[in-house]
Design a protein around this motif. Sequence first.
Motif, PDB file in Angstrom:
ATOM      1  N   TRP A   1    -110.046 -20.373 -23.872  1.00 33.69           N
ATOM      2  CA  TRP A   1    -109.576 -20.961 -22.623  1.00 33.69           C
ATOM      3  C   TRP A   1    -110.174 -20.258 -21.416  1.00 33.69           C
ATOM      4  CZ3 TRP A   1    -108.471 -25.670 -22.906  1.00 33.69           C
ATOM      5  CH2 TRP A   1    -107.860 -26.194 -24.044  1.00 33.69           C
ATOM      6  N   MET A   2    -110.429 -18.960 -21.514  1.00 36.66           N
ATOM      7  CA  MET A   2    -111.096 -18.252 -20.424  1.00 36.66           C
ATOM      8  C   MET A   2    -112.546 -18.731 -20.277  1.00 36.66           C
ATOM      9  SD  MET A   2    -109.486 -14.429 -20.851  1.00 36.66           S
ATOM     10  CE  MET A   2    -110.707 -13.647 -19.826  1.00 36.66           C
ATOM     11  N   LEU A   3    -113.216 -18.958 -21.397  1.00 37.98           N
ATOM     12  CA  LEU A   3    -114.581 -19.492 -21.340  1.00 37.98           C
ATOM     13  C   LEU A   3    -114.591 -20.870 -20.667  1.00 37.98           C
ATOM     14  CD1 LEU A   3    -115.909 -18.427 -24.856  1.00 37.98           C
ATOM     15  CD2 LEU A   3    -116.866 -17.726 -22.650  1.00 37.98           C
ATOM     16  N   TYR A   4    -113.668 -21.739 -21.078  1.00 37.81           N
ATOM     17  CA  TYR A   4    -113.582 -23.065 -20.449  1.00 37.81           C
ATOM     18  C   TYR A   4    -113.326 -22.931 -18.946  1.00 37.81           C
ATOM     19  CZ  TYR A   4    -113.390 -25.554 -24.937  1.00 37.81           C
ATOM     20  OH  TYR A   4    -113.681 -26.085 -26.165  1.00 37.81           O
ATOM     21  N   ALA A   5    -112.381 -22.071 -18.569  1.00 39.08           N
ATOM     22  CA  ALA A   5    -112.056 -21.895 -17.149  1.00 39.08           C
ATOM     23  C   ALA A   5    -113.280 -21.429 -16.364  1.00 39.08           C
ATOM     24  CB  ALA A   5    -110.903 -20.909 -16.991  1.00 39.08           C
ATOM     25  N   LEU A   6    -114.003 -20.470 -16.908  1.00 37.73           N
ATOM     26  CA  LEU A   6    -115.200 -19.966 -16.223  1.00 37.73           C
ATOM     27  C   LEU A   6    -116.284 -21.037 -16.123  1.00 37.73           C
ATOM     28  CD1 LEU A   6    -115.376 -16.339 -17.616  1.00 37.73           C
ATOM     29  CD2 LEU A   6    -115.058 -17.003 -15.217  1.00 37.73           C
ATOM     30  N   MET A   7    -116.405 -21.869 -17.163  1.00 36.27           N
ATOM     31  CA  MET A   7    -117.430 -22.915 -17.132  1.00 36.27           C
ATOM     32  C   MET A   7    -117.050 -24.069 -16.214  1.00 36.27           C
ATOM     33  SD  MET A   7    -118.974 -23.043 -20.997  1.00 36.27           S
ATOM     34  CE  MET A   7    -117.407 -23.223 -21.847  1.00 36.27           C
ATOM     35  N   ILE A   8    -115.801 -24.110 -15.766  1.00 32.04           N
ATOM     36  CA  ILE A   8    -115.383 -25.111 -14.788  1.00 32.04           C
ATOM     37  C   ILE A   8    -115.446 -24.531 -13.376  1.00 32.04           C
ATOM     38  CG2 ILE A   8    -113.391 -26.419 -13.930  1.00 32.04           C
ATOM     39  CD1 ILE A   8    -112.689 -26.907 -16.927  1.00 32.04           C
ATOM     40  N   VAL A   9    -114.891 -23.349 -13.186  1.00 34.54           N
ATOM     41  CA  VAL A   9    -114.788 -22.763 -11.848  1.00 34.54           C
ATOM     42  C   VAL A   9    -116.140 -22.282 -11.321  1.00 34.54           C
ATOM     43  CG1 VAL A   9    -113.738 -20.889 -10.509  1.00 34.54           C
ATOM     44  CG2 VAL A   9    -112.362 -22.162 -12.166  1.00 34.54           C
ATOM     45  N   THR A  10    -116.952 -21.669 -12.171  1.00 31.03           N
ATOM     46  CA  THR A  10    -118.235 -21.112 -11.718  1.00 31.03           C
ATOM     47  C   THR A  10    -119.146 -22.193 -11.122  1.00 31.03           C
ATOM     48  OG1 THR A  10    -118.019 -19.361 -13.363  1.00 31.03           O
ATOM     49  CG2 THR A  10    -120.193 -19.655 -12.368  1.00 31.03           C
ATOM     50  N   PRO A  11    -119.337 -23.344 -11.789  1.00 29.99           N
ATOM     51  CA  PRO A  11    -120.162 -24.381 -11.161  1.00 29.99           C
ATOM     52  C   PRO A  11    -119.567 -24.932  -9.856  1.00 29.99           C
ATOM     53  CG  PRO A  11    -119.994 -24.782 -13.508  1.00 29.99           C
ATOM     54  CD  PRO A  11    -119.012 -23.687 -13.189  1.00 29.99           C
ATOM     55  N   VAL A  12    -118.239 -25.019  -9.783  1.00 32.19           N
ATOM     56  CA  VAL A  12    -117.622 -25.511  -8.545  1.00 32.19           C
ATOM     57  C   VAL A  12    -117.980 -24.589  -7.389  1.00 32.19           C
ATOM     58  CG1 VAL A  12    -115.416 -25.879  -7.361  1.00 32.19           C
ATOM     59  CG2 VAL A  12    -115.748 -26.778  -9.677  1.00 32.19           C
ATOM     60  N   LEU A  13    -117.873 -23.287  -7.602  1.00 27.13           N
ATOM     61  CA  LEU A  13    -118.247 -22.337  -6.550  1.00 27.13           C
ATOM     62  C   LEU A  13    -119.747 -22.407  -6.246  1.00 27.13           C
ATOM     63  CD1 LEU A  13    -115.960 -19.351  -7.435  1.00 27.13           C
ATOM     64  CD2 LEU A  13    -115.930 -20.658  -5.325  1.00 27.13           C
ATOM     65  N   GLY A  14    -120.542 -22.662  -7.275  1.00 27.74           N
ATOM     66  CA  GLY A  14    -121.979 -22.837  -7.060  1.00 27.74           C
ATOM     67  C   GLY A  14    -122.282 -24.044  -6.195  1.00 27.74           C
ATOM     68  N   ILE A  15    -121.578 -25.128  -6.430  1.00 27.15           N
ATOM     69  CA  ILE A  15    -121.783 -26.343  -5.632  1.00 27.15           C
ATOM     70  C   ILE A  15    -121.326 -26.117  -4.193  1.00 27.15           C
ATOM     71  CG2 ILE A  15    -121.079 -28.757  -5.357  1.00 27.15           C
ATOM     72  CD1 ILE A  15    -123.210 -28.082  -7.623  1.00 27.15           C
ATOM     73  N   ILE A  16    -120.195 -25.435  -4.012  1.00 27.10           N
ATOM     74  CA  ILE A  16    -119.745 -25.111  -2.652  1.00 27.10           C
ATOM     75  C   ILE A  16    -120.807 -24.270  -1.943  1.00 27.10           C
ATOM     76  CG2 ILE A  16    -118.031 -23.804  -1.310  1.00 27.10           C
ATOM     77  CD1 ILE A  16    -115.976 -24.678  -3.501  1.00 27.10           C
ATOM     78  N   THR A  17    -121.337 -23.286  -2.660  1.00 26.30           N
ATOM     79  CA  THR A  17    -122.394 -22.440  -2.092  1.00 26.30           C
ATOM     80  C   THR A  17    -123.614 -23.281  -1.719  1.00 26.30           C
ATOM     81  OG1 THR A  17    -121.642 -20.549  -3.386  1.00 26.30           O
ATOM     82  CG2 THR A  17    -123.901 -20.458  -2.553  1.00 26.30           C
ATOM     83  N   PHE A  18    -124.031 -24.159  -2.630  1.00 26.19           N
ATOM     84  CA  PHE A  18    -125.191 -25.029  -2.419  1.00 26.19           C
ATOM     85  C   PHE A  18    -124.997 -25.875  -1.163  1.00 26.19           C
ATOM     86  CE2 PHE A  18    -127.775 -28.798  -3.265  1.00 26.19           C
ATOM     87  CZ  PHE A  18    -128.929 -28.273  -3.827  1.00 26.19           C
ATOM     88  N   ILE A  19    -123.827 -26.501  -1.055  1.00 24.53           N
ATOM     89  CA  ILE A  19    -123.547 -27.381   0.082  1.00 24.53           C
ATOM     90  C   ILE A  19    -123.537 -26.596   1.394  1.00 24.53           C
ATOM     91  CG2 ILE A  19    -121.732 -28.780   1.158  1.00 24.53           C
ATOM     92  CD1 ILE A  19    -121.024 -29.732  -1.723  1.00 24.53           C
ATOM     93  N   TYR A  20    -122.855 -25.449   1.402  1.00 19.63           N
ATOM     94  CA  TYR A  20    -122.741 -24.685   2.641  1.00 19.63           C
ATOM     95  C   TYR A  20    -123.977 -23.840   2.941  1.00 19.63           C
ATOM     96  CZ  TYR A  20    -118.148 -26.372   3.673  1.00 19.63           C
ATOM     97  OH  TYR A  20    -117.106 -27.195   4.005  1.00 19.63           O
ATOM     98  N   HIS A  21    -124.968 -23.925   2.075  1.00 24.39           N
ATOM     99  CA  HIS A  21    -126.286 -23.384   2.381  1.00 24.39           C
ATOM    100  C   HIS A  21    -127.079 -24.429   3.162  1.00 24.39           C
ATOM    101  CE1 HIS A  21    -128.432 -19.721   1.315  1.00 24.39           C
ATOM    102  NE2 HIS A  21    -127.587 -19.508   0.322  1.00 24.39           N
ATOM    103  N   GLY A  22    -126.480 -25.617   3.297  1.00 26.20           N
ATOM    104  CA  GLY A  22    -127.151 -26.709   4.008  1.00 26.20           C
ATOM    105  C   GLY A  22    -128.154 -27.432   3.138  1.00 26.20           C
ATOM    106  N   ARG A  23    -128.052 -27.282   1.827  1.00 24.66           N
ATOM    107  CA  ARG A  23    -129.020 -27.894   0.913  1.00 24.66           C
ATOM    108  C   ARG A  23    -128.673 -29.362   0.643  1.00 24.66           C
ATOM    109  NH1 ARG A  23    -132.141 -23.789  -0.846  1.00 24.66           N
ATOM    110  NH2 ARG A  23    -131.198 -21.731  -1.001  1.00 24.66           N
ATOM    111  N   VAL A  24    -129.675 -30.104   0.189  1.00 21.97           N
ATOM    112  CA  VAL A  24    -129.544 -31.510  -0.171  1.00 21.97           C
ATOM    113  C   VAL A  24    -129.717 -31.616  -1.679  1.00 21.97           C
ATOM    114  CG1 VAL A  24    -130.575 -33.807   0.096  1.00 21.97           C
ATOM    115  CG2 VAL A  24    -130.436 -32.247   2.070  1.00 21.97           C
ATOM    116  N   PHE A  25    -128.789 -32.306  -2.345  1.00 29.82           N
ATOM    117  CA  PHE A  25    -128.924 -32.535  -3.785  1.00 29.82           C
ATOM    118  C   PHE A  25    -130.057 -33.521  -4.018  1.00 29.82           C
ATOM    119  CE2 PHE A  25    -124.426 -31.418  -3.369  1.00 29.82           C
ATOM    120  CZ  PHE A  25    -124.301 -30.469  -4.356  1.00 29.82           C
ATOM    121  N   ASP A  26    -131.027 -33.142  -4.844  1.00 28.90           N
ATOM    122  CA  ASP A  26    -132.133 -34.022  -5.175  1.00 28.90           C
ATOM    123  C   ASP A  26    -132.010 -34.382  -6.653  1.00 28.90           C
ATOM    124  OD1 ASP A  26    -134.472 -35.378  -5.635  1.00 28.90           O
ATOM    125  OD2 ASP A  26    -135.750 -33.891  -4.653  1.00 28.90           O
ATOM    126  N   PHE A  27    -131.570 -35.613  -6.908  1.00 23.38           N
ATOM    127  CA  PHE A  27    -131.379 -36.091  -8.278  1.00 23.38           C
ATOM    128  C   PHE A  27    -132.638 -36.742  -8.850  1.00 23.38           C
ATOM    129  CE2 PHE A  27    -127.108 -35.810  -6.555  1.00 23.38           C
ATOM    130  CZ  PHE A  27    -126.390 -35.256  -7.607  1.00 23.38           C
TER     131      PHE A  27
END
Length: 175
Positions: free
Chosen positions: A90-116
């Motif tokens: 459950w700790m692994l699952y939690a980390l694999m959910i929370v870590t990307p969310v913080l990464g996306i927040i960081t990405f967005i507030y770096h002023g970056r644009v998602f390029d799909f």
Amino acid sequence: MKSPERYGSTAIGFHWATLVLVVIVGILGLLHDSWSKQTQGFWINVHAMLGLALWLLVWLRLWWRKKNAPPVLPETVGAFSRRIASLMHWMLYALMIVTPVLGIITFIYHGRVFDFGVFQLDTGIKKDRTIFHPTEDIHGYLAYALFALASVHALAVLWHHLWLRDEMLWRMWPR
């Protein structure tokens, strides 16, 4: 095919796909300060896209797990080990959910644009160091915690396999 002792092929596929994504995203994250300024944006975007893929995969994996209970642990696994194993998962699952969310927040507030690739997503949020500096640090610390827990998880399975000589490894090994 799932048996009482082993995971089914879908759960096994989720497990190993998750491992591959964690390793690739982790390597890209560790290298992100090494890239030249010309390619850094591209590789950070790849890191973010694969991080999003990991996040979605984990949610699919949890949905699958809710509908398909994991096999029962062997009787040789004691109560304390069962509790630790459950907590670890459950700790692994939690980390694999929370870590990307913080990464996306960081990405967005770096002023970056998602390029799909076929389209871009610009949130319109301007660069804000007061947000991305702490979220970037926390994102990195949580990623290290994920690597550490995943390593302990792998070592525990190897301990079962090499020392206890039980069937723990084969429960999740692809056929």
